[in-house]
Design a protein around this motif. Sequence first.
Motif, PDB file in Angstrom:
ATOM      1  N   ALA A  11      60.006  27.625 -15.877  1.00  0.00           N
ATOM      2  CA  ALA A  11      58.708  26.963 -15.716  1.00  0.00           C
ATOM      3  C   ALA A  11      58.818  25.480 -16.018  1.00  0.00           C
ATOM      4  O   ALA A  11      58.217  24.639 -15.328  1.00  0.00           O
ATOM      5  CB  ALA A  11      57.666  27.629 -16.604  1.00  0.00           C
ATOM      6  N   ARG A  12      59.583  25.131 -17.037  1.00  0.00           N
ATOM      7  CA  ARG A  12      59.759  23.714 -17.363  1.00  0.00           C
ATOM      8  C   ARG A  12      60.637  23.015 -16.330  1.00  0.00           C
ATOM      9  O   ARG A  12      60.291  21.924 -15.834  1.00  0.00           O
ATOM     10  CB  ARG A  12      60.370  23.603 -18.761  1.00  0.00           C
ATOM     11  N   ALA A  13      61.750  23.630 -15.944  1.00  0.00           N
ATOM     12  CA  ALA A  13      62.682  23.002 -15.013  1.00  0.00           C
ATOM     13  C   ALA A  13      62.057  22.799 -13.633  1.00  0.00           C
ATOM     14  O   ALA A  13      62.346  21.810 -12.959  1.00  0.00           O
ATOM     15  CB  ALA A  13      63.950  23.847 -14.898  1.00  0.00           C
ATOM     16  N   ARG A  14      61.180  23.732 -13.238  1.00  0.00           N
ATOM     17  CA  ARG A  14      60.608  23.688 -11.888  1.00  0.00           C
ATOM     18  C   ARG A  14      59.178  23.150 -11.854  1.00  0.00           C
ATOM     19  O   ARG A  14      58.536  23.148 -10.807  1.00  0.00           O
ATOM     20  CB  ARG A  14      60.655  25.091 -11.268  1.00  0.00           C
ATOM     21  N   GLY A  15      58.686  22.712 -12.999  1.00  0.00           N
ATOM     22  CA  GLY A  15      57.350  22.135 -13.037  1.00  0.00           C
ATOM     23  C   GLY A  15      56.244  23.118 -12.747  1.00  0.00           C
ATOM     24  O   GLY A  15      55.206  22.758 -12.172  1.00  0.00           O
TER      25      GLY A  15
ATOM     26  N   ASN B 244      70.485  33.665 -24.160  1.00  0.00           N
ATOM     27  CA  ASN B 244      71.216  33.958 -22.923  1.00  0.00           C
ATOM     28  C   ASN B 244      70.373  33.713 -21.671  1.00  0.00           C
ATOM     29  O   ASN B 244      70.781  34.083 -20.567  1.00  0.00           O
ATOM     30  CB  ASN B 244      71.692  35.411 -22.941  1.00  0.00           C
ATOM     31  N   GLY B 245      69.207  33.108 -21.857  1.00  0.00           N
ATOM     32  CA  GLY B 245      68.318  32.839 -20.736  1.00  0.00           C
ATOM     33  C   GLY B 245      68.828  31.724 -19.848  1.00  0.00           C
ATOM     34  O   GLY B 245      69.749  30.970 -20.198  1.00  0.00           O
ATOM     35  N   SER B 246      68.202  31.616 -18.681  1.00  0.00           N
ATOM     36  CA  SER B 246      68.597  30.590 -17.718  1.00  0.00           C
ATOM     37  C   SER B 246      67.403  30.204 -16.860  1.00  0.00           C
ATOM     38  O   SER B 246      66.613  31.055 -16.448  1.00  0.00           O
ATOM     39  CB  SER B 246      69.719  31.124 -16.811  1.00  0.00           C
ATOM     40  N   ALA B 247      67.305  28.929 -16.563  1.00  0.00           N
ATOM     41  CA  ALA B 247      66.242  28.442 -15.679  1.00  0.00           C
ATOM     42  C   ALA B 247      66.412  28.954 -14.261  1.00  0.00           C
ATOM     43  O   ALA B 247      65.480  28.922 -13.465  1.00  0.00           O
ATOM     44  CB  ALA B 247      66.212  26.916 -15.689  1.00  0.00           C
ATOM     45  N   GLU B 248      67.615  29.436 -13.920  1.00  0.00           N
ATOM     46  CA  GLU B 248      67.891  29.929 -12.569  1.00  0.00           C
ATOM     47  C   GLU B 248      67.925  31.450 -12.499  1.00  0.00           C
ATOM     48  O   GLU B 248      68.330  31.999 -11.468  1.00  0.00           O
ATOM     49  CB  GLU B 248      69.225  29.359 -12.082  1.00  0.00           C
ATOM     50  N   LEU B 249      67.501  32.122 -13.542  1.00  0.00           N
ATOM     51  CA  LEU B 249      67.610  33.580 -13.581  1.00  0.00           C
ATOM     52  C   LEU B 249      66.847  34.256 -12.442  1.00  0.00           C
ATOM     53  O   LEU B 249      67.270  35.287 -11.918  1.00  0.00           O
ATOM     54  CB  LEU B 249      67.093  34.119 -14.923  1.00  0.00           C
ATOM     55  N   PHE B 250      65.718  33.673 -12.031  1.00  0.00           N
ATOM     56  CA  PHE B 250      64.860  34.315 -11.029  1.00  0.00           C
ATOM     57  C   PHE B 250      65.100  33.800  -9.607  1.00  0.00           C
ATOM     58  O   PHE B 250      64.477  34.305  -8.664  1.00  0.00           O
ATOM     59  CB  PHE B 250      63.394  34.113 -11.406  1.00  0.00           C
ATOM     60  N   ALA B 251      65.972  32.828  -9.468  1.00  0.00           N
ATOM     61  CA  ALA B 251      66.193  32.209  -8.161  1.00  0.00           C
ATOM     62  C   ALA B 251      66.724  33.227  -7.152  1.00  0.00           C
ATOM     63  O   ALA B 251      67.778  33.830  -7.352  1.00  0.00           O
ATOM     64  CB  ALA B 251      67.171  31.047  -8.284  1.00  0.00           C
ATOM     65  N   GLY B 252      65.960  33.438  -6.100  1.00  0.00           N
ATOM     66  CA  GLY B 252      66.360  34.356  -5.047  1.00  0.00           C
ATOM     67  C   GLY B 252      66.246  35.824  -5.396  1.00  0.00           C
ATOM     68  O   GLY B 252      66.629  36.675  -4.593  1.00  0.00           O
ATOM     69  N   ARG B 253      65.708  36.138  -6.564  1.00  0.00           N
ATOM     70  CA  ARG B 253      65.610  37.529  -6.990  1.00  0.00           C
ATOM     71  C   ARG B 253      64.225  38.094  -6.665  1.00  0.00           C
ATOM     72  O   ARG B 253      63.211  37.386  -6.698  1.00  0.00           O
ATOM     73  CB  ARG B 253      65.852  37.647  -8.501  1.00  0.00           C
ATOM     74  N   THR B 254      64.197  39.390  -6.378  1.00  0.00           N
ATOM     75  CA  THR B 254      62.916  40.045  -6.102  1.00  0.00           C
ATOM     76  C   THR B 254      62.070  40.091  -7.363  1.00  0.00           C
ATOM     77  O   THR B 254      62.563  40.398  -8.452  1.00  0.00           O
ATOM     78  CB  THR B 254      63.141  41.474  -5.580  1.00  0.00           C
ATOM     79  N   CYS B 255      60.800  39.801  -7.208  1.00  0.00           N
ATOM     80  CA  CYS B 255      59.839  39.990  -8.293  1.00  0.00           C
ATOM     81  C   CYS B 255      58.677  40.814  -7.753  1.00  0.00           C
ATOM     82  O   CYS B 255      57.974  40.392  -6.840  1.00  0.00           O
ATOM     83  CB  CYS B 255      59.336  38.658  -8.827  1.00  0.00           C
TER      84      CYS B 255
ATOM     85  N   PHE C 276      53.071  31.969  -9.113  1.00  0.00           N
ATOM     86  CA  PHE C 276      53.837  31.598 -10.297  1.00  0.00           C
ATOM     87  C   PHE C 276      55.293  32.045 -10.172  1.00  0.00           C
ATOM     88  O   PHE C 276      56.217  31.258 -10.394  1.00  0.00           O
ATOM     89  CB  PHE C 276      53.199  32.204 -11.545  1.00  0.00           C
ATOM     90  N   TRP C 277      55.505  33.306  -9.794  1.00  0.00           N
ATOM     91  CA  TRP C 277      56.875  33.799  -9.670  1.00  0.00           C
ATOM     92  C   TRP C 277      57.615  33.087  -8.538  1.00  0.00           C
ATOM     93  O   TRP C 277      58.822  32.826  -8.643  1.00  0.00           O
ATOM     94  CB  TRP C 277      56.891  35.309  -9.456  1.00  0.00           C
ATOM     95  N   ARG C 278      56.898  32.756  -7.480  1.00  0.00           N
ATOM     96  CA  ARG C 278      57.540  31.996  -6.401  1.00  0.00           C
ATOM     97  C   ARG C 278      57.938  30.608  -6.894  1.00  0.00           C
ATOM     98  O   ARG C 278      58.991  30.083  -6.517  1.00  0.00           O
ATOM     99  CB  ARG C 278      56.599  31.886  -5.210  1.00  0.00           C
ATOM    100  N   ALA C 279      57.107  30.005  -7.740  1.00  0.00           N
ATOM    101  CA  ALA C 279      57.431  28.692  -8.291  1.00  0.00           C
ATOM    102  C   ALA C 279      58.682  28.749  -9.160  1.00  0.00           C
ATOM    103  O   ALA C 279      59.397  27.745  -9.293  1.00  0.00           O
ATOM    104  CB  ALA C 279      56.253  28.154  -9.100  1.00  0.00           C
ATOM    105  N   LEU C 280      58.967  29.907  -9.751  1.00  0.00           N
ATOM    106  CA  LEU C 280      60.178  30.071 -10.560  1.00  0.00           C
ATOM    107  C   LEU C 280      61.395  30.409  -9.711  1.00  0.00           C
ATOM    108  O   LEU C 280      62.494  30.589 -10.252  1.00  0.00           O
ATOM    109  CB  LEU C 280      59.975  31.165 -11.615  1.00  0.00           C
ATOM    110  N   GLY C 281      61.195  30.513  -8.397  1.00  0.00           N
ATOM    111  CA  GLY C 281      62.304  30.775  -7.494  1.00  0.00           C
ATOM    112  C   GLY C 281      62.402  32.198  -6.999  1.00  0.00           C
ATOM    113  O   GLY C 281      63.308  32.531  -6.225  1.00  0.00           O
ATOM    114  N   GLY C 282      61.489  33.069  -7.442  1.00  0.00           N
ATOM    115  CA  GLY C 282      61.561  34.475  -7.065  1.00  0.00           C
ATOM    116  C   GLY C 282      61.038  34.763  -5.671  1.00  0.00           C
ATOM    117  O   GLY C 282      60.281  33.972  -5.093  1.00  0.00           O
ATOM    118  N   ARG C 283      61.461  35.915  -5.129  1.00  0.00           N
ATOM    119  CA  ARG C 283      60.948  36.434  -3.855  1.00  0.00           C
ATOM    120  C   ARG C 283      59.995  37.566  -4.196  1.00  0.00           C
ATOM    121  O   ARG C 283      60.424  38.604  -4.693  1.00  0.00           O
ATOM    122  CB  ARG C 283      62.086  36.952  -2.968  1.00  0.00           C
TER     123      ARG C 283
END
Length: 281
Positions: A21-25, A132-143, A162-169
């Motif tokens: 959320a912070r990395a992607r605004g 162990n978290g990552s700002a890219e954990l949700f990128a391209g992943r199904t939500c 919101f989930w799309r803003a984090l990179g999720g599908r």
Amino acid sequence: MIEQLAILAPGLLGGSVAMAARARGAARRIVIWARRPEVRDALRSQPWCDAVAETPEEAVRAANLVVLAAPVEKIIELARQIAPALPDGVIVTDVGSVKNRLCRKCRAALPPHARFVGSHPMAGSQKTGWENGSAELFAGRTCFVTPENGADAQAAGIVTDFWRALGGRTVSVTPAQHDEIVANISHLPQALATNLCDLLAQKNPAWREHAGAGLRDTTRIAASDATMWIEIFQQNRDEVLHAIDQFQARLAGLRAAIDHGDWPEVRARLERGKIFRDSLG
């Protein structure tokens, strides 16, 4: 953009939500509550955390979106705990990997002026903890977003965005549909990997020294947290049992084909399996 995002009980997923959320605004202000004081102290120095609350109620009082990131059973408890403190119009979601019972209980726990929409990002690791978290954990992943029939479409849309803003599908299904899907594509694989390792643990300990990448790839998720998976199996018991029954029938069919020397049938199964695996990318 979410004006104020509150994340309760940030482990791997909750911590990653805050980082993404912070990395992607996706949120202007991020407030976090963690159960253990030492975790709260550690979070205060993180650049993706604007404030650390001492209680769940304090964390949600000015929130626009609340993410419940605790283990499955604790999510319901948290929903009940924060209910009296929720502001008008707030949306509450979660990251739980079982949805049917959880959505019913959480929806019932919240006051009329708050809206609950379940969600489940298909992202994670055998590792735990926000470290162990990552700002890219949700990128391209199904939500999965799991509004119940008749749920507030606007609230479901905000959770989806919101989930799309984090990179999720995002994929929208009912809570019951979600539990059937994940029983087969997530919970059954965990059961199989765990039981394969349990079987091999009874064999000659020296055998593990000869294991190749195939065994490691097949059993990676067997290293997952046992307590978490007990809760998941409890919450999704009926769908997990059904998936196990179906797999046992398929395995019995393979055994019979090998026993009877029906190599065309064995080949057909191997080829169907290869086609499916190749389709996963």
